[in-house]
Design an enzyme around this catalytic site. Structure first.
Site, short mmCIF file in Angstrom:
data_model
loop_
_atom_site.label_atom_id
_atom_site.label_comp_id
_atom_site.label_asym_id
_atom_site.label_seq_id
_atom_site.Cartn_x
_atom_site.Cartn_y
_atom_site.Cartn_z
N GLU A 144 -4.71 9.95 8.85
CA GLU A 144 -5.90 10.02 9.68
C GLU A 144 -5.61 9.51 11.08
OE1 GLU A 144 -9.86 9.76 7.05
OE2 GLU A 144 -9.11 7.93 7.94
N CYS B 45 -11.69 -0.61 9.56
CA CYS B 45 -10.34 -1.14 9.30
C CYS B 45 -9.97 -1.18 7.83
CB CYS B 45 -10.26 -2.59 9.78
SG CYS B 45 -10.31 -2.81 11.51
C1 SAM Z 1 -4.55 -0.96 9.04
S1 SAM Z 1 -3.58 -2.09 10.00
C2 SAM Z 1 -2.33 -1.05 10.71
C3 SAM Z 1 -1.42 -1.75 11.66
C4 SAM Z 1 -0.46 -2.78 11.08
N1 SAM Z 1 0.05 -2.40 9.82
C5 SAM Z 1 -1.09 -4.16 10.99
O1 SAM Z 1 -1.30 -4.65 9.89
O2 SAM Z 1 -1.34 -4.73 12.07
C6 SAM Z 1 -4.63 -2.40 11.40
C7 SAM Z 1 -5.52 -3.64 11.27
O3 SAM Z 1 -6.49 -3.44 10.24
C8 SAM Z 1 -6.65 -4.68 9.57
N2 SAM Z 1 -7.24 -4.47 8.24
C9 SAM Z 1 -6.62 -4.01 7.15
N3 SAM Z 1 -7.49 -3.97 6.10
C10 SAM Z 1 -8.68 -4.40 6.56
C11 SAM Z 1 -9.98 -4.56 5.96
N4 SAM Z 1 -10.21 -4.26 4.70
N5 SAM Z 1 -10.97 -5.03 6.75
C12 SAM Z 1 -10.75 -5.33 8.05
N6 SAM Z 1 -9.55 -5.18 8.65
C13 SAM Z 1 -8.53 -4.72 7.93
C14 SAM Z 1 -5.24 -5.18 9.52
O4 SAM Z 1 -5.11 -6.52 9.17
C15 SAM Z 1 -4.76 -4.92 10.93
O5 SAM Z 1 -5.11 -5.98 11.79
#
Ligand code: SAM
Ligand code: SF4
Length: 373
Positions: free
Chosen positions: A91, A346
């Site tokens: 996505e 997120c």
């Molecule tokens: C999906 S990650 C992708 C980039 C990278 N892998 C990282 O962890 O920074 C992007 C952000 O989304 C946050 N994130 C992941 N799962 C989440 C959730 N269930 N609720 C809120 N933020 C979330 C992560 O901690 C990160 O800061």
């Protein structure tokens, strides 16, 4: 054998080189494909005849297809579901900002547009963060640099993209070579995005952070810190065992010394895990010697039965913010909730089908965009 994307810069450069074709023709090919992804190679004028042969035999204009598109009801957020050549889906999310109104807006007035694109770097992720649905998928595959750039090509046909953030599926620094190559393509002709307008978000892969400034001087770094001490980090982010907090902070010190750039800190607020006042003080002290652009406090987006966590109350989030701002003078924002009606939040995605929930974090885009204004 599957055809490669022309946006796989290393591959097309090497194929042109083998055929004795100057690399100067590559931006011309990119320009045509970016403008018209369904073009025929013969539509591109003035290439050496050997170039048509190479393109025909090895490359496709685009290797991915835009499978579907969903707009949020306020039309601020558009989610793209993109099908890769290996049948997997990723996505990307576009958010549109109206500079004249000074806010994200579904009906921008002419001339006042700026869009941010959030893109994916992997299908799944091997980092296994316990609060993230993408992490629960495990690792499926790396995107090639061309597949990463193709997300920008698809999005550019919908909106004029000014900023790119690597905050979709996957850990970008765990697919380092492809991400660096993709960013180099995005900053060259015909896209010509500024490195200042590209942000890489990482769980904290220290050896890759150490290289980033040399490879991409000026790119923004966002660190998903999420806890001020090693044991809590390990509980919620298994990758913290491989990349301990102390090592991460040392690496960030060196990064800042070399790059002279501020860093973005991401901090997910998990009820009774990392959201007490004492955690705010520990975080403040941890960051005291850093040049932090902002700490983003991220409300936890529930991911169904996959995760045992709950979101912190508004009162706790607000107290946490007050400590960081008041006692430590650190710019601290609370993530806006955006794009919820299209699941543009997120870490919520396990992508397979168009209507599954999204990992692409629209709120994060908003925070980054706000800071650019
Ligand atoms: C999906 S990650 C992708 C980039 C990278 N892998 C990282 O962890 O920074 C992007 C952000 O989304 C946050 N994130 C992941 N799962 C989440 C959730 N269930 N609720 C809120 N933020 C979330 C992560 O901690 C990160 O800061
Ligand atoms: S938060 Fe980032 S690093 Fe952690 S599992 Fe999700 S995508 Fe991977």
């Amino acid at each position: 054998m599957a055809c490669r994307s022309v946006f796989d810069a290393g591959v097309i450069t090497s194929e042109f080189d083998k055929a004795g074709i100057s690399p100067h023709f590559i931006p011309c090919v990119w320009k045509w494909v970016a403008r018209n992804p369904s073009c025929e190679w013969t539509d591109i004028p003035s290439l050496p005849s050997a170039a048509y042969l190479v393109l025909n035999s090895k490359f496709k204009p685009l290797t991915s297809t835009l499978h579907s598109r969903v707009d949020s009801s306020d039309q601020v957020t558009t989610k793209l579901l993109i099908k890769l050549q290996n049948e997997a889906f990723v996505e990307a999310v576009i958010m549109t900002y109206d500079t004249r109104l000074g806010k994200y807006c579904g009906k921008p007035r002419p001339g006042g547009l700026r869009s941010t694109l959030c893109i994916s770097s992997q299908v799944g992720c091997k980092m296994g963060c316990k609060f993230c649905a993408t992490g629960s998928m495990g690792f499926k595959s790396n995107l090639s640099s061309g597949e990463i750039v193709e997300q920008l090509v698809h999005a550019s046909h919908i909106s004029s993209i000014r900023n790119v953030v690597f905050m979709g599926m996957g850990e970008p620094l765990n697919n380092y070579t492809a991400v660096v190559e993709a960013i180099r393509v995005m900053t060259s002709s015909p896209f010509q995005l500024s490195l200042r307008r590209i942000t890489v978000s990482t769980v904290g892969i220290t050896h890759a952070i150490s290289k980033l400034h040399n490879d991409l001087p000026g790119v923004n770094l966002a660190v998903s810190l999420h806890a001020p001490v090693q044991d809590i980090r390990c509980q919620i982010m298994p990758a913290a065992r491989a990349f301990p907090l102390e090592k991460l902070m040392d690496t960030l010190q060196v990064y800042q010394k070399n790059s002279k750039q501020k860093i973005f800190i991401e901090y997910i607020m998990l009820n009774e895990v990392n959201d007490e006042e004492q955690h705010a003080h520990l975080l403040g002290k941890l960051l005291e010697t850093f040049d932090v652009q902002v700490v983003n406090l991220i409300p936890f987006n529930p991911i169904g039965s996959i995760s045992q966590f709950r979101s912190s109350s508004d009162v706790k989030v607000s107290n946490f913010q007050k400590v960081l701002r008041g006692t430590y003078n650190i710019r601290t924002t609370v993530r806006k909730q955006m794009g919820q009606d299209i699941s543009g939040a997120c870490g919520q995605l396990v992508v397979n089908l168009p209507n599954k929930r999204s990992s692409v974090n629209a709120e994060l885009l908003a925070d980054i965009e706000d800071l650019r204004l």
